[in-house]
Design a protein around this motif. Structure first.
Motif, PDB file in Angstrom:
ATOM      1  N   GLY A   1       0.801  -1.027   0.026  1.00  0.00           N
ATOM      2  CA  GLY A   1      -0.154  -0.085  -0.002  1.00  0.00           C
ATOM      3  C   GLY A   1       0.988   1.067  -0.091  1.00  0.00           C
ATOM      4  O   GLY A   1       0.477   2.239  -0.666  1.00  0.00           O
ATOM      5  N   LYS A   2       1.890   1.301   0.619  1.00  0.00           N
ATOM      6  CA  LYS A   2       2.807   2.433   0.929  1.00  0.00           C
ATOM      7  C   LYS A   2       3.243   2.511  -0.543  1.00  0.00           C
ATOM      8  O   LYS A   2       3.597   3.758  -1.038  1.00  0.00           O
ATOM      9  CB  LYS A   2       3.694   2.283   2.026  1.00  0.00           C
ATOM     10  N   LEU A   3       3.982   1.584  -1.041  1.00  0.00           N
ATOM     11  CA  LEU A   3       4.650   1.670  -2.276  1.00  0.00           C
ATOM     12  C   LEU A   3       3.660   2.172  -3.495  1.00  0.00           C
ATOM     13  O   LEU A   3       4.239   2.812  -4.179  1.00  0.00           O
ATOM     14  CB  LEU A   3       5.249   0.439  -2.545  1.00  0.00           C
ATOM     15  N   THR A   4       2.367   1.871  -3.516  1.00  0.00           N
ATOM     16  CA  THR A   4       1.785   2.193  -4.379  1.00  0.00           C
ATOM     17  C   THR A   4       1.522   3.649  -4.154  1.00  0.00           C
ATOM     18  O   THR A   4       1.271   4.336  -5.288  1.00  0.00           O
ATOM     19  CB  THR A   4       0.151   1.483  -4.187  1.00  0.00           C
ATOM     20  N   ALA A   5       1.434   4.190  -3.000  1.00  0.00           N
ATOM     21  CA  ALA A   5       0.976   5.681  -2.689  1.00  0.00           C
ATOM     22  C   ALA A   5       2.251   6.563  -3.344  1.00  0.00           C
ATOM     23  O   ALA A   5       2.098   7.630  -3.857  1.00  0.00           O
ATOM     24  CB  ALA A   5       0.878   5.797  -1.294  1.00  0.00           C
ATOM     25  N   GLN A   6       3.433   5.597  -3.108  1.00  0.00           N
ATOM     26  CA  GLN A   6       4.679   6.448  -3.564  1.00  0.00           C
ATOM     27  C   GLN A   6       4.783   6.462  -5.061  1.00  0.00           C
ATOM     28  O   GLN A   6       5.158   7.413  -5.691  1.00  0.00           O
ATOM     29  CB  GLN A   6       6.014   5.666  -2.958  1.00  0.00           C
ATOM     30  N   ILE A   7       4.150   5.517  -5.806  1.00  0.00           N
ATOM     31  CA  ILE A   7       4.501   5.261  -7.104  1.00  0.00           C
ATOM     32  C   ILE A   7       3.372   6.325  -7.755  1.00  0.00           C
ATOM     33  O   ILE A   7       3.648   7.397  -8.775  1.00  0.00           O
ATOM     34  CB  ILE A   7       3.998   3.840  -7.762  1.00  0.00           C
ATOM     35  N   LYS A   8       2.251   6.569  -6.988  1.00  0.00           N
ATOM     36  CA  LYS A   8       0.941   7.512  -7.570  1.00  0.00           C
ATOM     37  C   LYS A   8       1.702   8.974  -7.254  1.00  0.00           C
ATOM     38  O   LYS A   8       1.335   9.756  -8.072  1.00  0.00           O
ATOM     39  CB  LYS A   8      -0.217   7.243  -6.731  1.00  0.00           C
TER      40      LYS A   8
ATOM     41  N   SER B   1      -5.054   3.558 -12.961  1.00  0.00           N
ATOM     42  CA  SER B   1      -4.838   5.054 -13.108  1.00  0.00           C
ATOM     43  C   SER B   1      -3.798   5.203 -14.034  1.00  0.00           C
ATOM     44  O   SER B   1      -3.532   6.543 -14.250  1.00  0.00           O
ATOM     45  CB  SER B   1      -3.904   5.079 -11.560  1.00  0.00           C
ATOM     46  N   GLY B   2      -3.644   4.430 -15.042  1.00  0.00           N
ATOM     47  CA  GLY B   2      -2.697   4.630 -16.368  1.00  0.00           C
ATOM     48  C   GLY B   2      -1.303   4.888 -15.840  1.00  0.00           C
ATOM     49  O   GLY B   2      -0.647   5.356 -16.722  1.00  0.00           O
ATOM     50  N   ILE B   3      -0.779   4.341 -14.895  1.00  0.00           N
ATOM     51  CA  ILE B   3       0.743   4.574 -14.333  1.00  0.00           C
ATOM     52  C   ILE B   3       1.413   3.234 -14.797  1.00  0.00           C
ATOM     53  O   ILE B   3       2.809   3.516 -15.112  1.00  0.00           O
ATOM     54  CB  ILE B   3       0.693   4.631 -12.844  1.00  0.00           C
ATOM     55  N   THR B   4       0.682   2.213 -15.369  1.00  0.00           N
ATOM     56  CA  THR B   4       1.525   1.110 -15.692  1.00  0.00           C
ATOM     57  C   THR B   4       1.286   0.633 -17.291  1.00  0.00           C
ATOM     58  O   THR B   4       0.321   1.159 -17.801  1.00  0.00           O
ATOM     59  CB  THR B   4       1.125  -0.253 -14.983  1.00  0.00           C
TER      60      THR B   4
ATOM     61  N   ASN C   1      -0.107  -8.567  -3.444  1.00  0.00           N
ATOM     62  CA  ASN C   1      -1.406  -8.724  -3.929  1.00  0.00           C
ATOM     63  C   ASN C   1      -1.754  -8.342  -5.440  1.00  0.00           C
ATOM     64  O   ASN C   1      -0.661  -7.762  -6.020  1.00  0.00           O
ATOM     65  CB  ASN C   1      -2.512  -8.438  -2.949  1.00  0.00           C
ATOM     66  N   MET C   2      -2.813  -8.382  -6.038  1.00  0.00           N
ATOM     67  CA  MET C   2      -3.119  -8.053  -7.299  1.00  0.00           C
ATOM     68  C   MET C   2      -3.894  -6.668  -7.185  1.00  0.00           C
ATOM     69  O   MET C   2      -4.175  -5.793  -8.001  1.00  0.00           O
ATOM     70  CB  MET C   2      -3.977  -9.011  -7.940  1.00  0.00           C
ATOM     71  N   LYS C   3      -4.631  -6.485  -5.847  1.00  0.00           N
ATOM     72  CA  LYS C   3      -5.097  -5.236  -5.826  1.00  0.00           C
ATOM     73  C   LYS C   3      -4.403  -3.900  -5.991  1.00  0.00           C
ATOM     74  O   LYS C   3      -4.858  -2.997  -6.798  1.00  0.00           O
ATOM     75  CB  LYS C   3      -5.548  -5.262  -4.284  1.00  0.00           C
ATOM     76  N   TYR C   4      -3.423  -3.628  -5.501  1.00  0.00           N
ATOM     77  CA  TYR C   4      -2.582  -2.564  -5.755  1.00  0.00           C
ATOM     78  C   TYR C   4      -1.744  -2.248  -7.058  1.00  0.00           C
ATOM     79  O   TYR C   4      -1.954  -1.321  -7.784  1.00  0.00           O
ATOM     80  CB  TYR C   4      -1.419  -2.228  -4.763  1.00  0.00           C
ATOM     81  N   PRO C   5      -1.408  -3.581  -7.686  1.00  0.00           N
ATOM     82  CA  PRO C   5      -0.902  -3.378  -9.068  1.00  0.00           C
ATOM     83  C   PRO C   5      -2.108  -2.940  -9.994  1.00  0.00           C
ATOM     84  O   PRO C   5      -1.924  -2.093 -10.779  1.00  0.00           O
ATOM     85  CB  PRO C   5      -0.312  -4.822  -9.336  1.00  0.00           C
TER      86      PRO C   5
ATOM     87  N   THR D   1      -2.776  -1.586   4.576  1.00  0.00           N
ATOM     88  CA  THR D   1      -1.593  -1.438   3.438  1.00  0.00           C
ATOM     89  C   THR D   1      -0.740  -2.674   3.151  1.00  0.00           C
ATOM     90  O   THR D   1      -0.126  -2.645   2.411  1.00  0.00           O
ATOM     91  CB  THR D   1      -0.692  -0.451   4.013  1.00  0.00           C
ATOM     92  N   ALA D   2      -0.900  -3.899   3.878  1.00  0.00           N
ATOM     93  CA  ALA D   2       0.033  -4.960   3.761  1.00  0.00           C
ATOM     94  C   ALA D   2      -1.110  -6.085   3.701  1.00  0.00           C
ATOM     95  O   ALA D   2      -1.680  -6.506   4.671  1.00  0.00           O
ATOM     96  CB  ALA D   2       0.852  -5.132   5.096  1.00  0.00           C
TER      97      ALA D   2
END
Length: 230
Positions: free
Chosen positions: A38-45, A67-70, A57-61, A113-114
Motif C-alpha cells: 500500500g505504501k509503495l503504491t502511494a509512492q508510485i502514484k 490509474s494509467g501508471i503502468t 497482492n493484485m489489488k495494488y498493481p 496497507t499490507a
C-alpha cells in the motif's frame, strides 16, 4: 542502466537472491526499495521513480494499472503462504495457543496497507477468533515491522510470510507453523511494469519481468515457500 524495484516486504529476502541472479545473467544492477504494498503504491502514484512493482497482492498493481501508471495489466508471479512465528522458547506455535492468557501481544501487518495483514485478519475471522483476540493485536506497518516485533520479542507471536522464516537470515530461529491456506483468501502476488519514457530502462524492466516467470526464478521463489504460478 540500473533498475529500481519497488518490493513488498514479504519478498525482501527472495528478491535479494532474484536480483543477484538477474544481475549475473544480464549485467543490469538493481536497487530494491522495500515497504508495504500500500505504501509503495502511494509512492508510485506520487511519482516515485520506480521501474517495476513487485507486490504482495493484485489489488495494488491493478490500482496502478487503472490509474494509467503502468504499461500493461499486472500478472500473478507467485502465491504467498502465511505462518505463525515465535522466538519465545517457552511457546509452541499453534492456533489454540493464541487464546492463552500468557500471550499479551500478537503482531499482524497493517491490513490497510499490507496484504499479509489482510490475510491474517481473514484467518482469525475464519477461525472465529478475531473478536476474542482483538485486544491482543498489535500492528506493524509491513511484514518487515512484524518481523522486528517478533525478533525483539516485543510480541510473543505473530503472523508473517513463510518466505521470512525460510530466508537464510531467519532460518532455524524460533518456531513456526504454516497455516491452512484454505482458511484465508489466496495471496495472489502481482508484478507490474511502471510506464517509462526512457527506452533502455523500459527494456531492462521488461527483461526483469520476464525473468521473474522463468523456471530459474520460480525455483528460487519455491525455495522461499511461495507456490509457483505454473
Amino acid at each position: 542502466m540500473g533498475l529500481r524495484i519497488a518490493t513488498a516486504a514479504n519478498m525482501q529476502f527472495a528478491m535479494n537472491e532474484l536480483v543477484q541472479e538477474f544481475t549475473e545473467k544480464t549485467g543490469v544492477p538493481s536497487e530494491i526499495i522495500v515497504s508495504s504494498s500500500g505504501k509503495l503504491t502511494a509512492q508510485i502514484k506520487a511519482g516515485a521513480p520506480y521501474d517495476v512493482f513487485v507486490a504482495a497482492n493484485m489489488k495494488y498493481p491493478n490500482e496502478l494499472y487503472n490509474s494509467g501508471i503502468t504499461k500493461e495489466k499486472p500478472e500473478i508471479y507467485a502465491f504467498g503462504s502465511l505462518v505463525l512465528w515465535t522466538l519465545k522458547d517457552s511457546l509452541k506455535p499453534s492456533v489454540e495457543i493464541l487464546r492463552d492468557q500468557r500471550l499479551k501481544h500478537i503482531v499482524v501487518a497493517n491490513p490497510k496497507t499490507a496484504p499479509y495483514g489482510t490475510a491474517a485478519i481473514a484467518f482469525l475471522k475464519n477461525k472465529g477468533l478475531y473478536e476474542e483476540l482483538k485486544p491482543k493485536l498489535v500492528f506493524g506497518e509491513s511484514i518487515s515491522s512484524v518481523n522486528q516485533f517478533i525478533f525483539s520479542e516485543s510480541a510473543e507471536i505473530g503472523f508473517t510470510a513463510q518466505s521470512v522464516v525460510l530466508s537464510p537470515k531467519m532460518k532455524g530461529k524460533g518456531a513456526w507453523i504454516k497455516l491452512d491456506a484454505n482458511s484465508y483468501p489466496p495471496i495472489e502476488q502481482g508484478v507490474v511494469l511502471i510506464a517509462q519514457k526512457d527506452e533502455k530502462k523500459a527494456e531492462n524492466a521488461a527483461e526483469f519481468y520476464k525473468f521473474l516467470f522463468s523456471p530459474e526464478a520460480q525455483q528460487i521463489l519455491q525455495d522461499y515457500g511461495y507456490q509457483p504460478v505454473q
